[in-house]
Write an enzyme that holds these catalytic residues in place. Structure first.
Site, PDB file in Angstrom:
ATOM      1  N   THR A  49       3.546  10.946   0.709  1.00 14.69           N
ATOM      2  CA  THR A  49       3.550  10.795   2.146  1.00 14.69           C
ATOM      3  C   THR A  49       4.787  11.652   2.578  1.00 14.69           C
ATOM      4  O   THR A  49       4.783  12.050   4.062  1.00 14.69           O
ATOM      5  CB  THR A  49       3.872   9.480   2.397  1.00 14.69           C
ATOM      6  OG1 THR A  49       2.643   8.542   1.985  1.00 14.69           O
ATOM      7  CG2 THR A  49       3.709   9.091   3.761  1.00 14.69           C
ATOM      8  N   TYR A 137       3.229   7.944 -11.910  1.00 16.90           N
ATOM      9  CA  TYR A 137       2.241   7.646 -10.470  1.00 16.90           C
ATOM     10  C   TYR A 137       1.060   8.602 -11.011  1.00 16.90           C
ATOM     11  O   TYR A 137       0.621   9.631 -11.237  1.00 16.90           O
ATOM     12  CB  TYR A 137       3.200   8.573  -9.572  1.00 16.90           C
ATOM     13  CG  TYR A 137       2.364   8.711  -8.423  1.00 16.90           C
ATOM     14  CD1 TYR A 137       1.263   7.989  -7.750  1.00 16.90           C
ATOM     15  CD2 TYR A 137       2.880   9.464  -7.151  1.00 16.90           C
ATOM     16  CE1 TYR A 137       0.742   7.998  -6.681  1.00 16.90           C
ATOM     17  CE2 TYR A 137       2.437   9.741  -5.963  1.00 16.90           C
ATOM     18  CZ  TYR A 137       1.470   8.977  -5.543  1.00 16.90           C
ATOM     19  OH  TYR A 137       0.908   9.003  -4.451  1.00 16.90           O
ATOM     20  N   LYS A 166       2.890   3.470 -10.502  1.00 16.80           N
ATOM     21  CA  LYS A 166       2.164   3.205  -9.471  1.00 16.80           C
ATOM     22  C   LYS A 166       0.674   3.978  -9.562  1.00 16.80           C
ATOM     23  O   LYS A 166       0.573   4.936  -9.937  1.00 16.80           O
ATOM     24  CB  LYS A 166       2.759   4.282  -8.391  1.00 16.80           C
ATOM     25  CG  LYS A 166       2.008   4.208  -6.919  1.00 16.80           C
ATOM     26  CD  LYS A 166       2.688   5.233  -5.774  1.00 16.80           C
ATOM     27  CE  LYS A 166       1.702   5.365  -4.577  1.00 16.80           C
ATOM     28  NZ  LYS A 166       2.382   6.246  -3.754  1.00 16.80           N
ATOM     29  N   VAL A 208       3.205   0.617  -2.906  1.00 17.55           N
ATOM     30  CA  VAL A 208       4.218   1.708  -2.103  1.00 17.55           C
ATOM     31  C   VAL A 208       2.915   2.292  -1.240  1.00 17.55           C
ATOM     32  O   VAL A 208       2.089   2.944  -1.295  1.00 17.55           O
ATOM     33  CB  VAL A 208       4.302   2.965  -3.034  1.00 17.55           C
ATOM     34  CG1 VAL A 208       4.961   4.319  -2.517  1.00 17.55           C
ATOM     35  CG2 VAL A 208       5.254   2.730  -4.319  1.00 17.55           C
TER      36      VAL A 208
END
EC number: 4.3.3.7
Length: 297
Positions: A49, A137, A166, A208
Site C-alpha cells: 500500500t 509476505y 502475512k 494488515v
C-alpha cells in the site's frame, strides 16, 4: 530482538503521501500521529500500500527513520523491505534495522517466479543477515509465486527470527493448514480485508488491512473486540466494514485509499506512475461510500 508480543492486531500498511511528485514528509508524519491516536496497534511502512516499487532506496530508508522518530515507541514500526533483488532486500533490511524499526515484512520476490528451494534460500539468506523479527509476505496475486506450507515450516525451523507470515491469499484452506502445521504461536496475519475476522477466529495474530488507512479506529476495534471475547460485536463490525472494504479495491490499491484520504483532507491523493488517478465514475462511487460512513460531508 524486538518484543514480538507487540506484533498483534491492526498493523496498518500506511500509504506514502506525495505532493508535487515528491514524498510529503510532513503529511506522512501527520498520518502516523492520526493512526496512533485512532488506536492502530502497529504500522507497516512501504508495504504494498506504500508504493514501494515507486520509491528510491533513499526514500524508503527516510520513511523508516521518520516513522521510528514520530512513533517514539508508542506502536511497533514494521518496515516492508522486500524487492525482487536479494542484495537490495538485504541492504534495505539492514538499513531498516539501523533506523530502529521493530520488525521486517519481506515479500515473496515478484516477477521472478522462483522455486520453493529458491524461496527457502532467499528468505534464509535475509534472516541470517539481520537481527530483527521477520514476517514473511505471501501475495500470489502480485508475485506469481506461492510460498507453500512446507517451505514456511523449513524456514521457521532454520531461522528463529522468522516469526510469522502475512497471507494476502484468498485460499482460506491454505491459511487453516498453515496454522495447523505451525501452531498458533506462529503469527499469521490476514492481508485480505474480508478475511481479517475469519483469520482471527482460527487463531491468527492480526491483519494488515489497507482499510485501516481510511477508518483506523473501527479497523483496530475489530481486533480489540475479538481479544475481549466479544465475538458477536466483532461479527457485526466485520459486516459493517464490508462496503468500505469493497470500495477501496474498485481500482488497484492504494489508488482508492489515497483518493479517499484526499477527500478527507488528510493528504494529497497523488500516486506515482505507473499508477494513475481513479476514473471519474469510480471516484463518485467511492465518494458515496465515504458519505455512508460519515467520513466526508
Amino acid at each position: 530482538m524486538s518484543d514480538i508480543a507487540r506484533l498483534r492486531g491492526s498493523l496498518v500498511p500506511l500509504v506514502t503521501p506525495f505532493r508535487d511528485g515528491a514524498v510529503d514528509w510532513e503529511g506522512f508524519a501527520g498520518l502516523i500521529e492520526w493512526q496512533i491516536a485512532s488506536g492502530s496497534h502497529g504500522l507497516v511502512i512501504t508495504g504494498t500500500t506504500g508504493e514501494p516499487s515507486a520509491l528510491t532506496f533513499e526514500e524508503r530508508v527516510g520513511l523508516y527513520r521518520l516513522a521510528v522518530e514520530v512513533a517514539r515507541g508508542r506502536v511497533p514500526i514494521i518496515a516492508g523491505t522486500g524487492t525482487n533483488n536479494f542484495e537490495e532486500t538485504v541492504r534495505l533490511s539492514q538499513a531498516a534495522q539501523a533506523a530502529g524499526v521493530d520488525a521486517l515484512l519481506v515479500v515473496v520476490p515478484y516477477y521472478v517466479r522462483p522455486s520453493q528451494e529458491g524461496l527457502f534460500r532467499y528468505f534464509k539468506g535475509i534472516a541470517e543477515r539481520v537481527d530483527l523479527p521477520i514476517i514473511l509476505y505471501n501475495i500470489p496475486g502480485r508475485t506469481a509465486a506461492h510460498l507453500e506450507v512446507d517451505t514456511v515450516a523449513r524456514l521457521r525451523e532454520a531461522c528463529p527470527n522468522i516469526i510469522g507470515i502475512k497471507e494476502a491469499n484468498k485460499d482460506f484452506e491454505h491459511i487453516n493448514r498453515l496454522l495447523h502445521r505451525m501452531g498458533r504461536d506462529f503469527r499469521v496475519y490476514s492481508g485480505i480485508e474480508l478475511l481479517c475476522f475469519p483469520v482471527l477466529a482460527i487463531g491468527g495474530a492480526g491483519y494488515v488491512s489497507a482499510t485501516g488507512n481510511v477508518l483506523p479506529d473501527r479497523v483496530a476495534r475489530l481486533y480489540d473486540l475479538v481479544a475481549a471475547g466479544r465475538w458477536r460485536e466483532a461479527q457485526d463490525l466485520h459486516y459493517e466494514l464490508l462496503p468500505l472494504n469493497d470500495a477501496l479495491f474498485i481500482e488497484t490499491n492504494p489508488v482508492p485509499a489515497k483518493t479517499a484520504l484526499g477527500m478527507m483532507g488528510k493528504i494529497s491523493p497523488e500516486v506515482r506512475l505507473p499508477l494513475a488517478p481513479m476514473r471519474p465514475e469510480n471516484v463518485e462511487r467511492l465518494r458515496q461510500v465515504l458519505r455512508a460512513y460519515s467520513l466526508i460531508p
